[in-house]
Structure formats: structure tokens, C-alpha cells
Design an enzyme around this catalytic site. Structure first.
Site, PDB file in Angstrom:
ATOM      1  N   ARG A  30     -28.915  48.503  16.869  1.00 55.55           N
ATOM      2  CA  ARG A  30     -28.677  49.093  15.887  1.00 55.55           C
ATOM      3  C   ARG A  30     -27.279  49.368  15.546  1.00 55.55           C
ATOM      4  O   ARG A  30     -26.774  50.526  14.750  1.00 55.55           O
ATOM      5  CB  ARG A  30     -29.308  50.920  16.785  1.00 55.55           C
ATOM      6  N   ASP A  81     -32.824  42.532  15.252  1.00 56.46           N
ATOM      7  CA  ASP A  81     -33.594  44.443  14.598  1.00 56.46           C
ATOM      8  C   ASP A  81     -33.883  44.452  13.617  1.00 56.46           C
ATOM      9  O   ASP A  81     -32.936  43.800  12.554  1.00 56.46           O
ATOM     10  CB  ASP A  81     -33.168  45.068  15.560  1.00 56.46           C
ATOM     11  N   HIS A 107     -39.920  44.698  13.296  1.00 59.41           N
ATOM     12  CA  HIS A 107     -38.437  44.383  13.658  1.00 59.41           C
ATOM     13  C   HIS A 107     -37.771  43.305  13.292  1.00 59.41           C
ATOM     14  O   HIS A 107     -36.590  42.759  13.828  1.00 59.41           O
ATOM     15  CB  HIS A 107     -37.979  45.289  14.863  1.00 59.41           C
ATOM     16  N   ASP A 133     -43.014  44.155  19.794  1.00 58.81           N
ATOM     17  CA  ASP A 133     -43.377  45.642  19.434  1.00 58.81           C
ATOM     18  C   ASP A 133     -43.633  45.925  18.200  1.00 58.81           C
ATOM     19  O   ASP A 133     -42.887  45.294  16.696  1.00 58.81           O
ATOM     20  CB  ASP A 133     -42.664  46.404  20.682  1.00 58.81           C
ATOM     21  N   GLU A 134     -44.753  46.678  17.974  1.00 61.98           N
ATOM     22  CA  GLU A 134     -44.267  47.742  16.804  1.00 61.98           C
ATOM     23  C   GLU A 134     -44.500  47.031  15.450  1.00 61.98           C
ATOM     24  O   GLU A 134     -43.540  46.953  14.409  1.00 61.98           O
ATOM     25  CB  GLU A 134     -43.089  48.920  16.506  1.00 61.98           C
ATOM     26  N   PHE A 141     -33.735  55.419  29.126  1.00 58.56           N
ATOM     27  CA  PHE A 141     -32.139  56.117  29.040  1.00 58.56           C
ATOM     28  C   PHE A 141     -31.622  56.529  27.781  1.00 58.56           C
ATOM     29  O   PHE A 141     -30.916  57.291  27.853  1.00 58.56           O
ATOM     30  CB  PHE A 141     -31.210  55.071  29.627  1.00 58.56           C
ATOM     31  N   THR A 165     -30.468  52.060  20.928  1.00 58.27           N
ATOM     32  CA  THR A 165     -29.061  52.645  20.246  1.00 58.27           C
ATOM     33  C   THR A 165     -28.918  53.833  19.272  1.00 58.27           C
ATOM     34  O   THR A 165     -27.741  53.620  18.212  1.00 58.27           O
ATOM     35  CB  THR A 165     -27.606  51.669  20.536  1.00 58.27           C
TER      36      THR A 165
HETATM   37  C1  ACM Z   1     -39.628  49.679  22.006  1.00 54.50           C
HETATM   38  O1  ACM Z   1     -39.442  50.403  22.398  1.00 54.50           O
HETATM   39  N1  ACM Z   1     -40.210  49.592  21.198  1.00 54.50           N
HETATM   40  C2  ACM Z   1     -40.599  48.300  22.708  1.00 54.50           C
END
Ligand code: ACM
Ligand code: ZN
Length: 753
Positions: A161, A190, A261, A323-324, A416, A466
Site C-alpha cells: 500500500r 498486494d 489481492h 485472505d479476502e 497496529f 499501511t
Molecule cells: C488481513 O488483514 N486482510 C489479513
């Protein structure tokens, strides 16, 4: 006789006092014993390695940086003035163990069995040194026995990012080392940028490392610049960083995201998508729909990439993301549908599982293991995969019960990129509210696991995404001081019941940060607040690192040294704004916090929920809905309750029959974060808590039109109980961010007038 006792007492208290005052070691060692006397470090002191020349050189360099003393390394010395690194077969739980002895026989020694044991001992030793250049340093005699509890002590950094230069990555590794963290999870790819050079596929960085603009402001604002942005690490850079980390006993776990991603990769090589593209490297954050298509050519492509990645990174685990991953392209892609049929898969979720298992086989064939985000549980876990639990701890619990290794990284305690202080005073962040105390309270071993199952918990990790962090200084700010709290959690000596003792040690580390030029958050000095139900309203309790010194106003003016001194919780029974700050020596030491209260008939009343909010967004529990504080829609932190896939079903008990004619409730939409307005909101009232009459059902259309702020006016009613049901949006439909996943429902303040 009497005198002797007094003398003993004096010594005892002196040594005890010294331990309390001077030794602010973080993470706290397992045991510290103070002894009589001291050892003086000066320019004649010699470092005497046993076998561990690399560690000795690190110690030499670090002492020089901190104190200016340029010590010699000599392997055989018989003089007393020395620091010895001595191999020892001491029994320890893990290879992290060490003993640090500062002896009144005029030497210091670190005993360990392994290089990482020495390194940990060195980190402890360095924390004993003063923060000023000196040519004579007196160290108290002591003996420290120490070892770690968890083998995965991780910190992550997203460089997709926003890109962070090589020099900062090295600094970041030093920050981990200082707190005995041993794993750096490097999120290298990503949608918004591919950051690692792959020789076989040069377009990944020629095209994929650059985007034609970035989001500015929060996702909710949907504004962009058109500045070309990017960067990547060459393989030479990576070799240099891996070697740098190795010297510090830090394992770098690289992450190559798949199957989702993946937009930056697909912009470079659109042939590995379902539609063939063309694509542009992502400018917007969130979950995007174009993902890798599981055809043979794609697996070949990913395997070739992973081969180069594994040549660069010697880590046992390779993170493959997982993920996602929206399934919408797969649903209408002939390749994907054929794959589902040929492999006898039930649906696209099993196709994702097929994808991960096939990659796992390849990675295993090279002698490595995969780790992935907890979505890799869906559709069946790959046989040897480890799971990184981020959507809470549930995924980790399920994986451990299936005898898979787990790294805990729940959003509630380990993200974080969440706010760490009052959102109003903080740089823009993703959302949430994860302050130092919250991080410190984390227990990586959930109570749901048996002792046997707990053995599968490798440790825990903090993640630094980020999207909203575009400079090294800002990354440092989000990391510090929360990294210190997590370090003690994963080292295994944290004691959340004695948070204040940790906080004292932590504040002493702020001097280290200043000395090293680290930008860090001072939010722990900020006045924090807690609201509790009270007669006819709420009690507003204020706290800061120091209980005296809080000043506040109730008329909207800025607090100053002459404002009201805070002594006890402030009773709020009418609409008002309280502003407070912490003062020391006549000066404000923290930013002002400000809280407006809207007191209605429901404020501070009893409220019950049928479904509990998710642990990430439910700090204050059900009371959040009647605490008189309205959540800020652009900062969905602690003033909101978040329900994941569940309805809000709340019953408020006014305590007695009251005449009412208006009920309002706020809900939120932030689709990029998978937060959707409810499908409907029903309001019911009752005199006895048994027989309810329906006042209204607000439709989805009305909720959208009112931007989530729903106000229901009706003819006067005499009632005691009010029920509000907000129906969760359910599974997110195709074409929307998070398609196929459960929706979040965010609600706040139910006011009754
Ligand atoms: C994530 O925060 N998408 C692993
Ligand atoms: Zn496809």
C-alpha cells in the site's frame, strides 16, 4: 543486634530499590536477582567471545553506538575487566534462553546454548546501559535468568500500500531485535503494488510496482490523487536485508498474496486472471474482485515466483496470503467452472481450498511449509498449513483443534493500524481502538483450548497495514510503543493485572526512543475516559498515566492549569461537552480530549443484547448504545458496536413507565471495510417487558436515504421497555466489497425522548 537488623534492612531496600528504579527491561526477564556491588565498564573492558564472534561484534558495535566506548574483542583474556560470552549447557525451555551475570568479581557474562540465546542476553545487557555518552559506566551486580514462552514473536509490515525504503526496513528489523521479537512478516505483494523483483517475470516490477494515483483521506471520502507512486526491492536488496536480519536472529517470512489481492500481478500479466484484463494497479484500498484464475498456467507462474522467493528467503514458512478472495469472477469463468467439475469440488470455496492445497504441495516439495490468513480454513485446510488468525481468535482456535500450528493476530489486540489514542488527536487510521493497555492484555492462548491443543499456538504477531501510513515516521508512530507491550506478551512475562508496573517501565523507554530519534505515540499520557451508568445519566471517569494533574471544563472552553482539577468521576445529567487534558509543571502534557454528551431517557439505563458484538468492536459492551456518546461515522473506533454477521437485538429497560414519542439510532456504512447498513430496523415498545407492540419497521431504502441516522417519531406512549432490532445485511452480494463474506453491522446510541 538492633543495628545489624537495620543494616540488613538498609541493604535489602537499597537493592530492591535499585531493581525498581534502574532496571526497566522490556520484555521483563523471568527472574532478576540484585547483588551487592557494581561492575565498571570502561575503555579497557574487553569482550571475550567463546565461539560467537558475530554476536560479540554486534555487542561491540552496539556499545559503541550507545556509549561511545570502543571495546576490543579478544578471545582469551585472563584479566578481570571483561564481558564474556560463554557457551553453557544450562537447561532452558527454549533456544532463546540465557543467563546474564554481572559479577562483583569484576566481569559480566552472558551464558547461553545458542547464538539467539546470546543475542537475547545482549539485548538485555544493552538496556542496562545509560543513554548518554560516558567513558565509565557503573552497572549493578545482578543475575538474570531468562527465556521465552513463544517461538513466533512477530511484527508485520505492508510495503504494498505504501513502499518503505531499504534503509527503513533495516531500522524496522533493529526495532524488532531491541524487543527480542524474532519474526518479520514482510507483506510484499498486494493489489496496490508488487514490491519484489522476480527475474523470470520482469513486468511484475516494471508494471506491477507502480500505480497512477493513491487514495487520499479515509476510504469513506473516496478521493484520489493522480501522482504516480511505487517502488520495489531488487533481489540484491533482499539478500542484503535477509543477511541483516539473520545477524539479528530475525527470520523474515515473505508473503506472496494469492489467490486474492493480486491486481498488481494481474496488471503485469493479465493472462493469469479469469477475464484476461486489461487491469491497472490498484489505486483504491479494499477487496477487489479480479483475482488469480486457478488454471495450470497460473500455477506454473506462481510456482516459478515462489521458487525465486524461496531461494531468497531461508524461512521455514512462506506466507501465501489466502485472505479476502472474492469468488465472483470464478463463478462466471469457464476455466474455474471446469476445474470445479473435474476436481469434484462443491463450490468456489472448495476451489479456493484446492488452490491453496496445490500451492502447499509445491512449497512442501521444496522442504518448506505454508502459512496463510484464517480464510484458508474455508473449504478445508491444506494438510500441513499453519494459520494466522486475524478475524478474531476463532480461526486460530479451530485450526489448533485440528492440530495445525497457529499464529494469533486478532484485530482486537494485534492490528497496529488501529487507533491507539483518542481518534480526534490521532493521524487518520483504519478504525478500531487498540491502545497499549489492550495490546498488553492479550493472551495468545485462548481459554477454549486444552493444554494439548495450546501447544499448537506458535505465538502472536502485530500487523501494520499501511493504507493510511505513507512515511517511515508514521510507521514508527504506529509501532511505538505498542511493540513493547506485545513483546512482553510473546516473551511470556506480561501481567495484565499489573499493567501500571509495565507502564512505568514503558515510560522510561520513551527516553530510548528520543535518543534513537524514533517517532512514537505519547497517547498513554492522554487522558482516557470510561463512562458508567449513574443516576439520571452517566458518570464520566478520567484517567492518565499520573492520576493527579487532570484539569477539565464543562462549558466547551479549552482546559488550562486553572481549570477544575479532576478528583472523581464527573456526573453528567444534561447535554454538555467535557474537555480534559493532563498537566505537569503548569504545562499540558497531552492533547485535549473532548466528549459531548446527549442525555436522553435511555442514557445509563439497563440494556440487554441477544447477540454479543464481535470482540474487535465491542469494548464497552451493550452499554455503548446508551452511554450518551454518539460515535463519529468517519472514525468507527470504540464508540461503535460491531456485529459480524449478526443482528442487533437490544432491549432497554427505562426502570419505570415513561412517556416517550421519539427513538433514534445510528448505523454505519463503510463498504470497503465490509460494513453495511442493516436491511431493516424494527422498533417495539412494552409496558411489562412481555407484550410488545410494534411502532415501526424502517426499510433498507429509508436507512440509506437517512445515511444511517434513523429517527422514529410517534404518538406519545407510556412504556418501560424498548426493543430495537437492526437486521444484519447478511452475506455480501456479488459486485460489492467483501462479496460472499458476512457483513459487519455497526450501531451506536439508541436515544429515547
Ligand atoms: C488481513 O488483514 N486482510 C489479513
Ligand atoms: Zn477463472
Amino acid at each position: 543486634m538492633k543495628l545489624r537488623i537495620l543494616t540488613l534492612l538498609f541493604f535489602f531496600s537499597m537493592h530492591y530499590g535499585m531493581a525498581q528504579q534502574n532496571l526497566n527491561i522490556i520484555p521483563k526477564p523471568e527472574s532478576i536477582e540484585m547483588h551487592k556491588g557494581s561492575f565498571t565498564l570502561n575503555k579497557e573492558t574487553v569482550i571475550q567471545p567463546n565461539y560467537n564472534l558475530v554476536e560479540a561484534q554486534y555487542l561491540q558495535k552496539s556499545i559503541k553506538e550507545l556509549t561511545g566506548l570502543d571495546l576490543k574483542i579478544q578471545s582469551a583474556v585472563n584479566k578481570p575487566n571483561r564481558i564474556v560470552l560463554a557457551h553453557s549447557e544450562i537447561k532452558r525451555k527454549s533456544s532463546d534462553g540465557y543467563e546474564l551475570l554481572i559479577s562483583n568479581k569484576k566481569f559480566a557474562a552472558i551464558y547461553a546454548k545458542t547464538p539467539e540465546g546470546f543475542f537475547n542476553g545482549i539485548q538485555t545487557f544493552l538496556q542496562l546501559l545509560p543513554l548518554e555518552k560516558k567513558d565509565k559506566i557503573s552497572l549493578p551486580c545482578l543475575s538474570i535468568q531468562d527465556d521465552s514462552k513463544f517461538q513466533w514473536r512477530g511484527i508485520h509490515l505492508d510495503v504494498s500500500r505504501h513502499f518503505f525504503p531499504k534503509e527503513f526496513i533495516k531500522k524496522y528489523i533493529d526495532y524488532l531485535a531491541m524487543y527480542k521479537m524474532n519474526t518479520f512478516h514482510w507483506h510484499l505483494t498486494d493489489d496496490q503494488g508488487w514490491r519484489i523483483e522476480i527475474k523470470k517475470y520482469p513486468k511484475l516490477t516494471q508494471v506491477g510496482a507502480w500505480r497512477n494515483g493513491s487514495m487520499i483521506g479515509h476510504y469513506t471520502d473516496q478521493t484520489f490523487d493522480d501522482i504516480r507512486y511505487g517502488g520495489f526491492y531488487t533481489q540484491e536488496d533482499i539478500k542484503e536485508i535477509v543477511a541483516y536480519a539473520k545477524e539479528r536472529h530475525i527470520t523474515i517470512v515473505p508473503e506472496i498474496e494469492m489467490p486474492g489481492h493480486a491486481l498488481a500481478a494481474l496488471a503485469s500479466y493479465p493472462e493469469f486472471s479469469c477475464t484476461g484484463g486489461p487491469f491497472e494497479v490498484g489505486k483504491t484500498w479494499g477487496v477487489l474482485e479480479d483475482v488469480f484464475c486457478p488454471k495450470d498456467e497460473t500455477f506454473m507462474f506462481l510456482e516459478n515466483i515462489l521458487t525465486e522467493v524461496m531461494e531468497l528467503f531461508p524461512s521455514e514458512y512462506i506466507h501465501i496470503g489466502g485472505d479476502e478472495c472474492p469468488k465472483v469472477r470464478w463463478k462466471s469463468c469457464p476455466h474455474c467452472q471446469k476445474r470445479i467439475k473435474d476436481e469434484n469440488l462443491k463450490d468456489e470455496h472448495e476451489l479456493q481450498s484446492y488452490f491453496i492445497q496445490r500451492i502447499e504441495k509445491f512449497v512442501n516439495s521444496k522442504g518448506r511449509k505454508i502459512i496463510g490468513w484464517d480464510e484458508i480454513l474455508e473449504g478445508g485446510l491444506a494438510p500441513n498449513a499453519a494459520v494466522m488468525s486475524w478475524r478474531g481468535t476463532e480461526g486460530g482456535i479451530a485450526a489448533a483443534k485440528q492440530k495445525h500450528f497457529v499464529v494469533m493476530s486478532p484485530g482486537s489486540h494485534c492490528y497496529f493500524d488501529h487507533y491507539q489514542g483518542e481518534p480526534k488527536n490521532e493521524p487518520i487510521a483504519f478504525g478500531g481502538y487498540t491502545n497499549v493497555e489492550k495490546v498488553y492484555s492479550f493472551n495468545p492462548i485462548p481459554k477454549e483450548l486444552s493444554e494439548e491443543e495450546s501447544k499448537y499456538i506458535l505465538g502472536a504477531q502485530a500487523n501494520l497495514w499501511t493504507e493510511y501510513i505513507n512515511t517511515p515516521e508514521h510507521a514508527e508512530y504506529m509501532l511505538f510503543p505498542r511493540i513493547a507491550a506485545l513483546s512482553e506478551v510473546v516473551w511470556g512475562t506480561s501481567n495484565p493485572n499489573n499493567y501500571k508496573e509495565f507502564e512505568k517501565r514503558l515510560i522510561s523507554h520513551f527516553e530510548i526512543y528520543d535518543k534513537k530519534g524514533i517517532n512514537f505515540s505519547k497517547a498513554i499520557f492522554e487522558v482516557t475516559s470510561k463512562v458508567q451508568p449513574a443516576e439520571n445519566g452517566v458518570a464520566f471517569e478520567l484517567k492518565s498515566a499520573n492520576p493527579i494533574g487532570i484539569k477539565y471544563t464543562t462549558d466547551g472552553s479549552e482546559p488550562n492549569v486553572n481549570s477544575i482539577s479532576y478528583e472523581k468521576p464527573i456526573l453528567v445529567t444534561k447535554n454538555q461537552t467535557i474537555k480534559a487534558a493532563y498537566f505537569e509543571n503548569g504545562k499540558a502534557k497531552s492533547a485535549t480530549i473532548e466528549q459531548s454528551f446527549f442525555i436522553t431517557k435511555s442514557t445509563g439505563k439497563k440494556i440487554e443484547l441477544v447477540h454479543q458484538p464481535h470482540e474487535n468492536y465491542g469494548i464497552g459492551g451493550s452499554f455503548t448504545l446508551v452511554d450518551g456518546m454518539k460515535g463519529n461515522p468517519s472514525k468507527f473506533g470504540r464508540d461503535w458496536l460491531g456485529f459480524w454477521g449478526k443482528d442487533l437485538n437490544a432491549t432497554i429497560d427505562l426502570g419505570k413507565i415513561e412517556t416517550i414519542s421519539k427513538i433514534s439510532i445510528n448505523t454505519l456504512s463503510s463498504e470497503g471495510s465490509w460494513i453495511y447498513y442493516p436491511k431493516s430496523i424494527s422498533v417495539l415498545v412494552s409496558k411489562d417487558g412481555k407484550n410488545y407492540i410494534s411502532i415501526t419497521i424502517v426499510s433498507s431504502k429509508e436507512i440509506q436515504e437517512k445515511k444511517g441516522k434513523v429517527v422514529v417519531n410517534f404518538d406519545k406512549q407510556n412504556v418501560q421497555f424498548i426493543k430495537v432490532i437492526a437486521e444484519n445485511n447478511g452475506i455480501i452480494t456479488d459486485g460489492k466489497p467483501g462479496a460472499g463474506s458476512k457483513s459487519w453491522l455497526f450501531t451506536d446510541e439508541i436515544s429515547v425522548e
